[in-house]
Design a protein around this motif. Structure first.
Motif, PDB file in Angstrom:
ATOM      1  N   ILE A  38       0.843  -1.193   0.000  1.00  5.97           N
ATOM      2  CA  ILE A  38       0.000   0.000   0.000  1.00  5.97           C
ATOM      3  C   ILE A  38       0.880   1.246   0.000  1.00  5.97           C
ATOM      4  O   ILE A  38       2.053   1.220   0.378  1.00  5.97           O
ATOM      5  CB  ILE A  38      -0.957   0.050   1.212  1.00  5.97           C
ATOM      6  N   LEU A  39       0.286   2.344  -0.421  1.00  6.98           N
ATOM      7  CA  LEU A  39       0.893   3.663  -0.290  1.00  6.98           C
ATOM      8  C   LEU A  39      -0.043   4.522   0.530  1.00  6.98           C
ATOM      9  O   LEU A  39      -1.181   4.782   0.118  1.00  6.98           O
ATOM     10  CB  LEU A  39       1.124   4.304  -1.656  1.00  6.98           C
ATOM     11  N   ARG A  91       1.129  -7.688  -9.883  1.00  6.46           N
ATOM     12  CA  ARG A  91       1.164  -6.793 -11.039  1.00  6.46           C
ATOM     13  C   ARG A  91       1.807  -5.454 -10.743  1.00  6.46           C
ATOM     14  O   ARG A  91       1.935  -4.610 -11.629  1.00  6.46           O
ATOM     15  CB  ARG A  91      -0.255  -6.581 -11.567  1.00  6.46           C
ATOM     16  N   CYS A  92       2.213  -5.238  -9.508  1.00  7.62           N
ATOM     17  CA  CYS A  92       2.817  -3.953  -9.138  1.00  7.62           C
ATOM     18  C   CYS A  92       4.290  -3.950  -9.536  1.00  7.62           C
ATOM     19  O   CYS A  92       5.039  -4.843  -9.163  1.00  7.62           O
ATOM     20  CB  CYS A  92       2.672  -3.731  -7.636  1.00  7.62           C
ATOM     21  N   PRO A  93       4.754  -2.937 -10.271  1.00  7.51           N
ATOM     22  CA  PRO A  93       6.146  -2.911 -10.708  1.00  7.51           C
ATOM     23  C   PRO A  93       7.145  -2.505  -9.629  1.00  7.51           C
ATOM     24  O   PRO A  93       8.354  -2.602  -9.841  1.00  7.51           O
ATOM     25  CB  PRO A  93       6.136  -1.884 -11.843  1.00  7.51           C
ATOM     26  N   ILE A  94       6.663  -2.030  -8.485  1.00  6.91           N
ATOM     27  CA  ILE A  94       7.565  -1.612  -7.404  1.00  6.91           C
ATOM     28  C   ILE A  94       7.812  -2.802  -6.490  1.00  6.91           C
ATOM     29  O   ILE A  94       6.875  -3.445  -6.020  1.00  6.91           O
ATOM     30  CB  ILE A  94       6.978  -0.428  -6.622  1.00  6.91           C
ATOM     31  N   ALA A  95       9.084  -3.060  -6.213  1.00  8.57           N
ATOM     32  CA  ALA A  95       9.453  -4.252  -5.441  1.00  8.57           C
ATOM     33  C   ALA A  95      10.232  -3.905  -4.181  1.00  8.57           C
ATOM     34  O   ALA A  95      11.034  -4.703  -3.701  1.00  8.57           O
ATOM     35  CB  ALA A  95      10.259  -5.207  -6.312  1.00  8.57           C
ATOM     36  N   PRO A 126      -4.530   3.580 -18.023  1.00  9.67           N
ATOM     37  CA  PRO A 126      -3.175   3.026 -18.180  1.00  9.67           C
ATOM     38  C   PRO A 126      -2.083   4.095 -18.120  1.00  9.67           C
ATOM     39  O   PRO A 126      -1.031   3.893 -17.507  1.00  9.67           O
ATOM     40  CB  PRO A 126      -3.224   2.351 -19.557  1.00  9.67           C
ATOM     41  N   HIS A 127      -2.341   5.257 -18.746  1.00  9.26           N
ATOM     42  CA  HIS A 127      -1.345   6.322 -18.736  1.00  9.26           C
ATOM     43  C   HIS A 127      -1.192   6.920 -17.335  1.00  9.26           C
ATOM     44  O   HIS A 127      -0.076   7.217 -16.893  1.00  9.26           O
ATOM     45  CB  HIS A 127      -1.746   7.407 -19.732  1.00  9.26           C
ATOM     46  N   ALA A 128      -2.323   7.097 -16.637  1.00  4.95           N
ATOM     47  CA  ALA A 128      -2.270   7.658 -15.285  1.00  4.95           C
ATOM     48  C   ALA A 128      -1.525   6.722 -14.340  1.00  4.95           C
ATOM     49  O   ALA A 128      -0.701   7.160 -13.520  1.00  4.95           O
ATOM     50  CB  ALA A 128      -3.681   7.930 -14.769  1.00  4.95           C
ATOM     51  N   GLU A 129      -1.798   5.416 -14.430  1.00  9.49           N
ATOM     52  CA  GLU A 129      -1.121   4.458 -13.559  1.00  9.49           C
ATOM     53  C   GLU A 129       0.383   4.426 -13.837  1.00  9.49           C
ATOM     54  O   GLU A 129       1.203   4.399 -12.915  1.00  9.49           O
ATOM     55  CB  GLU A 129      -1.715   3.062 -13.763  1.00  9.49           C
ATOM     56  N   VAL A 132       1.969   7.372 -12.238  1.00  6.96           N
ATOM     57  CA  VAL A 132       2.051   7.203 -10.781  1.00  6.96           C
ATOM     58  C   VAL A 132       3.304   6.423 -10.412  1.00  6.96           C
ATOM     59  O   VAL A 132       4.075   6.821  -9.529  1.00  6.96           O
ATOM     60  CB  VAL A 132       0.796   6.487 -10.234  1.00  6.96           C
ATOM     61  N   PHE A 133       3.538   5.310 -11.097  1.00  7.58           N
ATOM     62  CA  PHE A 133       4.703   4.489 -10.768  1.00  7.58           C
ATOM     63  C   PHE A 133       6.007   5.210 -11.094  1.00  7.58           C
ATOM     64  O   PHE A 133       7.007   5.055 -10.393  1.00  7.58           O
ATOM     65  CB  PHE A 133       4.619   3.145 -11.495  1.00  7.58           C
ATOM     66  N   ASP A 134       6.008   6.030 -12.155  1.00  4.14           N
ATOM     67  CA  ASP A 134       7.196   6.816 -12.486  1.00  4.14           C
ATOM     68  C   ASP A 134       7.504   7.847 -11.397  1.00  4.14           C
ATOM     69  O   ASP A 134       8.668   8.155 -11.125  1.00  4.14           O
ATOM     70  CB  ASP A 134       7.010   7.546 -13.818  1.00  4.14           C
TER      71      ASP A 134
END
Length: 259
Positions: A38-39, A91-95, A126-129, A132-134
């Protein structure tokens, strides 16, 4: 926590849930864990988040990434608006494997608000997500950590100073306030935070100042707001704590780098 939640189909997005709303000053979340990362972020509240490794303060303009499986509890030291995003573990790219502080600037706040409003099939999603990760970047290694004490006497003092960094009371007055001796309170600050009372208070003041500066408040006004009668003394304390002058943080859109 009084919040609006937007939930999405489990297979549709790396973001499972977005919460946004008010967290009252007496609100608490008991210790728990879950498999989803979570964030937690704050717009106007000040949160205390406790994990087994350390305690975190999450003031306005900051967030805390909590990996899945990490036990944590939370409470509001100051009421206000907070957000929480829950991510799909697979599916979350942050590890990141440890709780990690992040700056939360205007763009990231707006993206979170947008994702809380639209559905999983919205064409902008998709672009917003991806953005966010960037934008989720760890705070720099030189950030200032402010440890939260746990002893009830010193914690009571710490919470008051976080709520009002300009409070001018010195250690003797605070010792009277919590019905203990100056020597005991001094020892508790050092043992529980690793800092003397004076150095801990300076860190709290500097961290509060960064957000005001980033929001466009003048250096003179910030100095007074965080308890310095002379701007020159504030500038000197700020430089000692951060390695920079307050002017470094006054440009519009500058992301704060203190957790």
């Amino acid at each position: 926590m009084h919040a609006a939640a937007n939930r999405y189909p489990a297979t549709a997005t790396p973001i499972l849930t977005v919460y946004h709303g008010e967290m009252g000053s007496s609100a608490q979340v008991d210790a728990h864990s879950h498999s989803e990362p979570i964030l937690m972020s704050s717009s106007t509240a000040t949160l205390a988040v406790l994990s087994r490794a350390r305690d975190w303060l999450v003031p306005p303009g900051y967030g805390l990434w909590i990996p899945g499986g990490v036990e944590h509890a939370a409470s509001a030291l100051r009421a206000g608006e907070v957000s929480m995003i829950m991510f799909a573990p697979d599916r979350c790219p942050i590890a990141w494997t440890e709780p990690t502080g992040v700056p939360v600037g205007r763009l990231l706040r707006e993206l979170v608000a947008h994702l809380g409003r639209v559905g999983a099939d919205h064409p902008s999603r998709p672009h917003a997500e991806a953005l966010v990760f960037d934008l989720l970047t760890p705070l720099p290694a030189h950030h200032i950590q402010v440890s939260m004490p746990t002893d009830p006497r010193v914690k009571a003092v710490a919470e008051r100073l976080i709520a009002d960094p300009a409070d001018q009371r010195e250690l003797a007055a605070w010792a009277d306030h919590v019905h203990t001796s100056v020597r005991t309170l001094s020892r508790l600050f050092l043992s529980e935070t690793g800092l003397s009372f004076a150095r801990w208070r300076t860190r709290v003041r500097v961290r509060a100042a960064v957000q005001m500066l980033a929001n466009g408040t003048t250096v003179d006004a910030v100095a007074r707001a965080v308890g310095y009668r002379k701007t020159s003394a504030f500038i000197a304390a700020f430089r000692r704590a951060t390695g920079h002058t307050p002017g470094t943080y006054t440009h519009a859109g500058t992301a704060p780098d203190l957790p």
